[in-house]
Scaffold this motif. Structure first.
Motif, PDB file in Angstrom:
ATOM      1  N   GLY A 193       6.019 -19.476  -2.123  1.00 33.36           N
ATOM      2  CA  GLY A 193       4.638 -19.889  -2.332  1.00 33.36           C
ATOM      3  C   GLY A 193       4.233 -21.030  -1.419  1.00 33.36           C
ATOM      4  O   GLY A 193       3.118 -21.058  -0.883  1.00 33.36           O
ATOM      5  N   ALA A 194       5.146 -21.984  -1.225  1.00 35.78           N
ATOM      6  CA  ALA A 194       4.866 -23.095  -0.314  1.00 35.78           C
ATOM      7  C   ALA A 194       4.696 -22.585   1.109  1.00 35.78           C
ATOM      8  O   ALA A 194       3.818 -23.049   1.851  1.00 35.78           O
ATOM      9  CB  ALA A 194       6.011 -24.110  -0.382  1.00 35.78           C
ATOM     10  N   TYR A 195       5.528 -21.623   1.481  1.00 34.64           N
ATOM     11  CA  TYR A 195       5.457 -21.061   2.835  1.00 34.64           C
ATOM     12  C   TYR A 195       4.101 -20.385   3.071  1.00 34.64           C
ATOM     13  O   TYR A 195       3.434 -20.636   4.090  1.00 34.64           O
ATOM     14  CB  TYR A 195       6.590 -20.061   3.043  1.00 34.64           C
ATOM     15  CG  TYR A 195       6.592 -19.429   4.415  1.00 34.64           C
ATOM     16  CD1 TYR A 195       7.227 -20.058   5.479  1.00 34.64           C
ATOM     17  CD2 TYR A 195       5.949 -18.215   4.646  1.00 34.64           C
ATOM     18  CE1 TYR A 195       7.227 -19.502   6.749  1.00 34.64           C
ATOM     19  CE2 TYR A 195       5.942 -17.644   5.908  1.00 34.64           C
ATOM     20  CZ  TYR A 195       6.577 -18.288   6.950  1.00 34.64           C
ATOM     21  OH  TYR A 195       6.565 -17.723   8.211  1.00 34.64           O
ATOM     22  N   SER A 196       3.679 -19.550   2.147  1.00 35.45           N
ATOM     23  CA  SER A 196       2.400 -18.848   2.298  1.00 35.45           C
ATOM     24  C   SER A 196       1.234 -19.827   2.383  1.00 35.45           C
ATOM     25  O   SER A 196       0.340 -19.677   3.230  1.00 35.45           O
ATOM     26  CB  SER A 196       2.187 -17.876   1.136  1.00 35.45           C
ATOM     27  OG  SER A 196       3.172 -16.873   1.129  1.00 35.45           O
ATOM     28  N   ALA A 197       1.251 -20.838   1.495  1.00 38.45           N
ATOM     29  CA  ALA A 197       0.176 -21.831   1.504  1.00 38.45           C
ATOM     30  C   ALA A 197       0.167 -22.625   2.805  1.00 38.45           C
ATOM     31  O   ALA A 197      -0.899 -22.912   3.370  1.00 38.45           O
ATOM     32  CB  ALA A 197       0.329 -22.766   0.301  1.00 38.45           C
ATOM     33  N   HIS A 198       1.348 -22.964   3.280  1.00 38.46           N
ATOM     34  CA  HIS A 198       1.454 -23.727   4.520  1.00 38.46           C
ATOM     35  C   HIS A 198       0.908 -22.930   5.710  1.00 38.46           C
ATOM     36  O   HIS A 198       0.118 -23.446   6.510  1.00 38.46           O
ATOM     37  CB  HIS A 198       2.915 -24.094   4.773  1.00 38.46           C
ATOM     38  CG  HIS A 198       3.144 -24.792   6.072  1.00 38.46           C
ATOM     39  ND1 HIS A 198       2.913 -26.136   6.245  1.00 38.46           N
ATOM     40  CD2 HIS A 198       3.576 -24.327   7.283  1.00 38.46           C
ATOM     41  CE1 HIS A 198       3.200 -26.477   7.485  1.00 38.46           C
ATOM     42  NE2 HIS A 198       3.611 -25.401   8.142  1.00 38.46           N
ATOM     43  N   VAL A 199       1.319 -21.682   5.836  1.00 36.76           N
ATOM     44  CA  VAL A 199       0.881 -20.873   6.974  1.00 36.76           C
ATOM     45  C   VAL A 199      -0.631 -20.706   6.961  1.00 36.76           C
ATOM     46  O   VAL A 199      -1.296 -20.834   8.005  1.00 36.76           O
ATOM     47  CB  VAL A 199       1.588 -19.502   6.959  1.00 36.76           C
ATOM     48  CG1 VAL A 199       0.954 -18.557   7.973  1.00 36.76           C
ATOM     49  CG2 VAL A 199       3.082 -19.678   7.258  1.00 36.76           C
ATOM     50  N   GLU A 200      -1.202 -20.443   5.802  1.00 31.45           N
ATOM     51  CA  GLU A 200      -2.655 -20.252   5.728  1.00 31.45           C
ATOM     52  C   GLU A 200      -3.399 -21.522   6.113  1.00 31.45           C
ATOM     53  O   GLU A 200      -4.395 -21.471   6.834  1.00 31.45           O
ATOM     54  CB  GLU A 200      -3.052 -19.807   4.316  1.00 31.45           C
ATOM     55  CG  GLU A 200      -2.697 -18.375   3.998  1.00 31.45           C
ATOM     56  CD  GLU A 200      -3.278 -17.399   5.020  1.00 31.45           C
ATOM     57  OE1 GLU A 200      -4.495 -17.449   5.268  1.00 31.45           O
ATOM     58  OE2 GLU A 200      -2.500 -16.601   5.592  1.00 31.45           O
ATOM     59  N   ARG A 201      -2.922 -22.650   5.639  1.00 34.52           N
ATOM     60  CA  ARG A 201      -3.615 -23.912   5.968  1.00 34.52           C
ATOM     61  C   ARG A 201      -3.443 -24.266   7.438  1.00 34.52           C
ATOM     62  O   ARG A 201      -4.387 -24.696   8.105  1.00 34.52           O
ATOM     63  CB  ARG A 201      -3.080 -25.045   5.091  1.00 34.52           C
ATOM     64  CG  ARG A 201      -3.668 -26.398   5.509  1.00 34.52           C
ATOM     65  CD  ARG A 201      -3.478 -27.471   4.499  1.00 34.52           C
ATOM     66  NE  ARG A 201      -3.893 -28.753   5.044  1.00 34.52           N
ATOM     67  CZ  ARG A 201      -5.149 -29.166   5.225  1.00 34.52           C
ATOM     68  NH1 ARG A 201      -6.149 -28.366   4.896  1.00 34.52           N
ATOM     69  NH2 ARG A 201      -5.417 -30.359   5.728  1.00 34.52           N
ATOM     70  N   MET A 202      -2.249 -24.084   7.971  1.00 31.21           N
ATOM     71  CA  MET A 202      -1.987 -24.486   9.350  1.00 31.21           C
ATOM     72  C   MET A 202      -2.725 -23.611  10.366  1.00 31.21           C
ATOM     73  O   MET A 202      -2.945 -24.033  11.503  1.00 31.21           O
ATOM     74  CB  MET A 202      -0.484 -24.457   9.635  1.00 31.21           C
ATOM     75  CG  MET A 202       0.316 -25.504   8.872  1.00 31.21           C
ATOM     76  SD  MET A 202      -0.226 -27.221   9.153  1.00 31.21           S
ATOM     77  CE  MET A 202      -1.060 -27.568   7.594  1.00 31.21           C
ATOM     78  N   LYS A 203      -3.128 -22.426   9.981  1.00 35.95           N
ATOM     79  CA  LYS A 203      -3.901 -21.569  10.896  1.00 35.95           C
ATOM     80  C   LYS A 203      -5.214 -22.233  11.296  1.00 35.95           C
ATOM     81  O   LYS A 203      -5.726 -22.003  12.398  1.00 35.95           O
ATOM     82  CB  LYS A 203      -4.192 -20.224  10.234  1.00 35.95           C
ATOM     83  CG  LYS A 203      -3.005 -19.282  10.179  1.00 35.95           C
ATOM     84  CD  LYS A 203      -3.391 -17.996   9.481  1.00 35.95           C
ATOM     85  CE  LYS A 203      -2.210 -17.035   9.404  1.00 35.95           C
ATOM     86  NZ  LYS A 203      -2.556 -15.785   8.678  1.00 35.95           N
TER      87      LYS A 203
END
Length: 388
Positions: A245-255
């Motif tokens: 979950g942290a990974y998915s949230a991180h990737v979406e925000r960092m885009k």
């Protein structure tokens, strides 16, 4: 076999994700979420068919746990521990199973395995008194599995027993006020002199030998798997899901994130961010692959009627603690790469970072102890402690 329970759970995940902050603030999983997961059949995955359960391989539960934990770690944690308990109850005497499920097949069970109470033998069973902590999801449960010690006779060491106790014999004391996994409602269970009939006590001696009276009526091979794997994998898969979950949230925000201090560079164009994401993804996927492989291999042994080799059992525990360690490493990299945003309250990175670290201190995640057991096995040194 397809996991239709996971298909039913996935539409629930957006709402579970939205309730994550509410779970933290209430210090328990919202009752609405528990009802939804019950309706989806999550808590019956490991329950015997004789009582309306699905009697499925634990891998199906773990898949659900990871996705729920990715949405809300506290909810994933409660799903894991409450969801795995039907498997253990299935090893108890048939009369104990009847006590729990005959009239209420949807009954939920919490636990606290540290043997902190006092047990006294009496005719027909035991008297039990004490306080047990960290009983996750206990507010939603009608029964509890509690660790206790039966005094040894003639100088023998005490014997660990798991006692099955109904809600009518204990109170749940609201003491849960913590920095991580705040929404699990892992409160204390308090008992003042309850009677535990002998059929509601299960010996660790039988458990360690992969046997139990319940196997006489529950003959599916899943009930011959080691508790040391089945329970510990529920815990670690919740932490792996937290990392996912942290990974998915991180990737979406960092885009979309732009680093003004670096001349307006988009993080998505930063090669160092690429490396960190690749490393985090690799750690998470390595954890999942190792865990799934061990479940699959041990399942093959029990389905064929073969004894599970000690080395295979030890390797499962090795990979379990390493799975937790890998998940923490992944979250640390994501947390560091998220910048100042990562320390703001009520965002997935901050919550998952706290919750994963809280989950890692569970006794089953004692990395050095589990790795030492594996090492002793490799060198042929007798193993006289530990759960595997």
């Amino acid at each position: 076999m397809s996991n239709e329970i996971l298909d039913r759970v996935r539409p629930l995940l957006p709402a579970i994700r939205e309730r994550a902050t509410e779970a933290d603030r209430q210090r328990r999983v919202p009752a609405e979420t528990i009802r939804e997961l019950q309706a989806a059949g999550v808590f019956t995955l490991l329950q015997p068919k004789r009582y309306g359960g699905l009697e499925r391989n634990p891998a199906d539960l773990y898949s659900v746990v990871r996705e729920v934990a990715a949405a809300c770690p506290s909810t994933g944690w409660v799903t894991s521990v409450v969801g795995v308990h039907p498997w253990q109850i299935s090893l108890f005497d048939e009369a104990a199973q009847d006590d729990v499920w005959k009239e209420t097949p949807d009954a939920l069970v919490s636990s606290s395995y540290a043997p902190t109470g006092t047990l006294t033998e009496v005719e027909g069973g035991y008297r039990l008194t004490g306080r047990w902590s960290f009983s996750s999801g206990s507010d939603h449960c009608r029964w509890a599995l509690l660790g206790t010690l039966r005094p040894g006779k003639n100088g023998a060491p005490p014997e660990y027993l798991t006692a099955l106790v109904p809600r009518t014999d204990y109170v749940v004391e609201d003491v849960w006020n913590v920095v991580g996994l705040s929404g699990t409602g892992s409160n204390d269970i308090v008992i003042d002199d309850a009677f535990v009939p002998v059929h509601r006590a299960y010996s660790s001696l039988e458990q360690n030998e992969l046997r139990g009276p319940g196997q006489q009526v529950n003959t599916d091979p899943i009930y011959k798997l080691p508790f040391g794997m089945v329970f510990s994998y529920a815990i670690t898969n919740a932490i792996v899901g937290c990392a996912e979950g942290a990974y998915s949230a991180h990737v979406e925000r960092m885009k979309e994130r732009v680093r003004l201090s670096y001349g307006g560079q988009k993080v998505a164009a930063d090669p160092f961010a690429h490396v960190r994401v690749a490393r985090a993804a690799g750690e998470i996927e390595a954890a999942v692959l190792a865990l799934d492989h061990n479940v699959s291999e041990q399942t093959r042994y029990v389905e064929s009627g073969e004894e599970i080799p000690e080395r295979v059992r030890l390797r499962a525990r090795r990979d379990q603690v390493l799975g937790t360690e890998r998940s923490l490493h992944a979250i640390e990299m994501l947390f560091e790469n998220s910048g100042g945003h990562s320390i703001k309250r009520d965002n997935p990175i901050e919550r998952h970072w706290r919750d994963a670290h809280a989950g890692s201190v569970h006794v089953i995640n004692d990395v050095e102890r589990a790795l030492a057991m594996y090492g002793r096995g490799e060198f042929g040194v007798p193993i006289d402690e530990g759960m595997y």
